[in-house]
Design an enzyme around this catalytic site. Structure first.
Site, mmCIF file in Angstrom:
data_model
loop_
_atom_site.group_PDB
_atom_site.id
_atom_site.type_symbol
_atom_site.label_atom_id
_atom_site.label_comp_id
_atom_site.label_asym_id
_atom_site.label_seq_id
_atom_site.Cartn_x
_atom_site.Cartn_y
_atom_site.Cartn_z
ATOM 1 N N ASP A 209 3.851 39.878 44.689
ATOM 2 C CA ASP A 209 2.887 40.903 45.091
ATOM 3 C C ASP A 209 3.006 42.142 44.206
ATOM 4 O OD1 ASP A 209 0.747 41.702 46.603
ATOM 5 O OD2 ASP A 209 1.929 42.508 48.259
ATOM 6 N N GLY B 26 2.033 48.648 59.298
ATOM 7 C CA GLY B 26 2.358 49.771 60.172
ATOM 8 C C GLY B 26 2.418 51.066 59.398
#
Length: 632
Positions: free
Chosen positions: A438, A326
């Site tokens: 990550d 988003g």
């Protein structure tokens, strides 16, 4: 450091620390003989070791230092009363003295405390917790003068029954919060009534009071129990009044008994409804969200309407970034603090487990090199996380030139050290340990001082005691940074983060993305290296921004990066070792390591179960797309 289970003897060297003013070690298990020595700090004024196991004291009482050893064997085994065995009359020593506070010392009863205006009273006490102070000299009284004066003026201008306030014992806790003891003294009497205490507590709970300077940052107040309420009634009670009161009470007793059941039933239903409305996770779907509701430590729940107001209805002017999840908006809290609001878009929101994981972890993770979570929003089908605002964006934006910030060799070493420290904290000091999964340049943010902060914990994994060594889990990560061993075995370890960090180091010296035009940065550096030549013959592939500079320690930096990307995890260093090696490289470069100073890659869930293909083999980069990925 009070009540922290410290043990052993107090070292003499402690008292010789430069600028040391106060030692507060109450309620621990310190033992042996207390020795002050002759080399103590000339600013030292108080040593408070109450309630320990100190059995002896070497020295004289001629020190210009207040020493408190009450509730220690050294004070219990002597018949002679020593000055260090007597608790001072006032335990509310203010951090400063102003002319308006000039008064004659007051000797109070043992259950009273002397106020800054020398009145004996029962103060309302508690602790102010500041989440992000911007000053480091805790002994600078000026900052407390401003805060204390501001508090007093606020109470008086709002007609609260406060005579004076006192701040004391500045300190940092294990969560890196800055703590101050606060004593609030009543006006015109020696104690507060219940209304006064409730009003003062409400001022702090709804943040009506704002600190006068941005130096203190956001705060919260934890008040102590108050057991000295003043009696508003006259001490002289009429016998007739007592009789009448008893008669009236007896008359209505039966009626009250009948009404009590009905009232309690309705109140119970009302309280249940209110609890559901106030609980941000009342509608948390355990099955769909993969787990029980988040267990939070310090994160605040924001309403959707609040965040809508803080971002000017999520205006484009406040849109500061976007990704697969988003958008990120800049928001301004009522106290002027800037925040970054990560809003998942409808239809492609983060999975319930990832959202819950990020809230739980970041609400209890506190380190200067890890981005701080301030709160979250989980209502109206929204998933939003509110972070501290990091003004200089990501490391990727800086390396690619999008941020306009130039990182020279010195700054790159400092950024590498900061990111390594943040990751080492997650691996070695967090409880339980955390594997990020990550690590990449878009997830390393740079604050106003270019301090690196590890961000985005949506894919992280907790390692429990039963999973020490490794945990078998579905492969997730970002192509280019993904550990080949983890990809092929599905066994996740801390060394998987180390591999990603090694790729990040190579990205920092080359300015190239991990996979660029079908070429993998690890393979390119390995093929170009020649250790017999200057700078390992890598000048042609170095980032042009640093290629012509003096690059002391570059060879060691490359060695470290290549060690981190070894094929086998057991051959890679730990993040703690990485931190030490970067510090050594900085010293080679003549830098003191202790001095502080937008296309984004996508994250992927790899459909690779049973695969034997190395993720960065030549076939992986072929246009046929044999490396299967799906966007998280």
């Amino acid at each position: 450091m009070e009540n922290t289970q410290l043990q052993g003897e107090v070292p003499v060297k402690l008292f010789s620390l430069p600028h040391l003013q106060t030692v507060g070690l109450k309620r621990n298990q310190l033992n042996g003989t207390l020795v002050i020595g002759m080399g103590f700090s000339n600013q030292l004024s108080l040593i408070d070791l109450q309630n320990n196991r100190i059995s002896g004291f070497k020295g004289t009482e001629g020190y210009d230092i207040r020493i408190i050893l009450t509730d220690n064997p050294v004070c219990e085994e002597t018949e002679e009363t020593k000055t260090y065995c007597v608790v001072p009359q006032s335990n509310s020593t203010s951090l400063y003295t102003t002319p308006s506070n000039s008064c004659l010392p007051t000797t109070c009863n043992s259950d009273h405390i002397s106020s800054p205006t020398c009145r004996c009273a029962y103060p309302y006490t508690g602790i102010l917790f500041f989440r992000g102070i911007l000053f480091s000299d805790l002994g600078n009284s000026t900052v407390y003068v401003v805060l204390e004066t501001s508090l007093k003026q606020f109470f008086q201008s709002n007609n609260l029954p406060v005579d004076s306030v006192s701040l004391s014992n500045p300190r940092m806790d294990l969560s890196r919060y800055f703590l101050l003891n606060l004593d609030i003294f009543p006006y015109g009497q020696d104690s507060f009534n219940r209304t006064g205490i409730s009003t003062i507590a409400f001022v702090f709970s709804n943040q009506s009071y704002k600190p006068p300077s941005s130096l203190y940052g956001p705060y919260f107040f934890r008040g102590d129990a108050y057991n000295h309420f003043s009696d508003p009634k006259s001490s002289k009670k009429s016998t007739t009044g007592i009789i009448i009161g008893a008669a009236v009470g007896g008359s209505v007793l039966l009626l009250l008994s009948l009404l009590a059941g009905v009232y309690a039933f309705h109140q119970k239903k009302k309280a249940k409804r209110a609890s559901l409305e106030s609980n941000p996770f009342a509608h948390w779907d355990v099955k769909k969200s993969s787990g029980s509701i988040p267990q939070l430590k310090g994160a605040r729940c924001f309403s959707f309407e609040e965040l809508k107001k803080y971002t000017n209805n999520f205006s484009e002017a406040n849109d500061i970034g976007s990704g697969g999840y988003g958008k990120v908006y800049r928001g301004t809290l009522p106290n002027g603090e800037l925040v970054a609001i990560k809003r998942a878009q409808q239809g492609s929101m983060q999975g319930g487990q990832e959202f819950k994981t990020e809230i739980e972890l970041l609400s209890r993770v506190h380190h200067k090199n890890v981005v701080g979570l301030l709160g979250f929003c989980f209502e109206r089908g929204e998933q939003m996380l509110i972070y501290e605002y990091i003004p200089n964006g990501s490391l990727y934006e800086t390396l690619s030139g999008k941020s306009g910030i130039r990182l020279d060799w010195t700054r790159r070493l400092k950024v590498a050290l900061g990111a390594a420290k943040g990751l080492a904290y997650l691996h070695e000091l967090a409880n339980p340990p955390i594997i990020h999964r990550d690590i990449k340049s878009t997830n390393i943010l740079l604050d106003q001082r270019l301090t690196a902060k590890v961000a985005d914990f949506g894919l992280c994994k907790l390692i429990s005691d039963s999973e020490k060594g490794h945990v078998t889990t579905q492969v997730k990560g970002t192509m280019g940074y993904l550990d080949p061993e983890y990809y092929m075995t599905q066994q996740l370890t801390e060394k998987s983060d180390v591999y990603s960090f090694g790729v990040l180091l190579l990205e920092m010296i080359t300015g190239r993305r991990p996979i660029e035009r079908g070429k993998y940065i690890v393979k390119e550096v390995r093929m170009a290296m020649d250790k017999t030549k200057d700078l390992y013959s890598l000048r042609q592939i170095l980032d042009p921004a640093i290629a012509d500079a003096s690059l002391k320690g570059l060879e060691k930096f490359v060695d470290l990066a290549m060690n981190c990307v070894e094929d086998s995890g057991v051959d890679r260093p730990t993040m703690g070792d990485v931190v030490k090696e970067i510090e050594n490289i900085m010293q080679i470069a003549g830098i003191n390591p202790n001095v502080e100073s937008a296309t984004s890659s996508s994250s992927y869930e790899v459909a690779s179960k049973g695969s034997t293909l190395h993720p960065y083999s030549d076939e992986s980069f072929a246009s046929s797309g044999t490396f299967l990925v799906s966007k998280v």
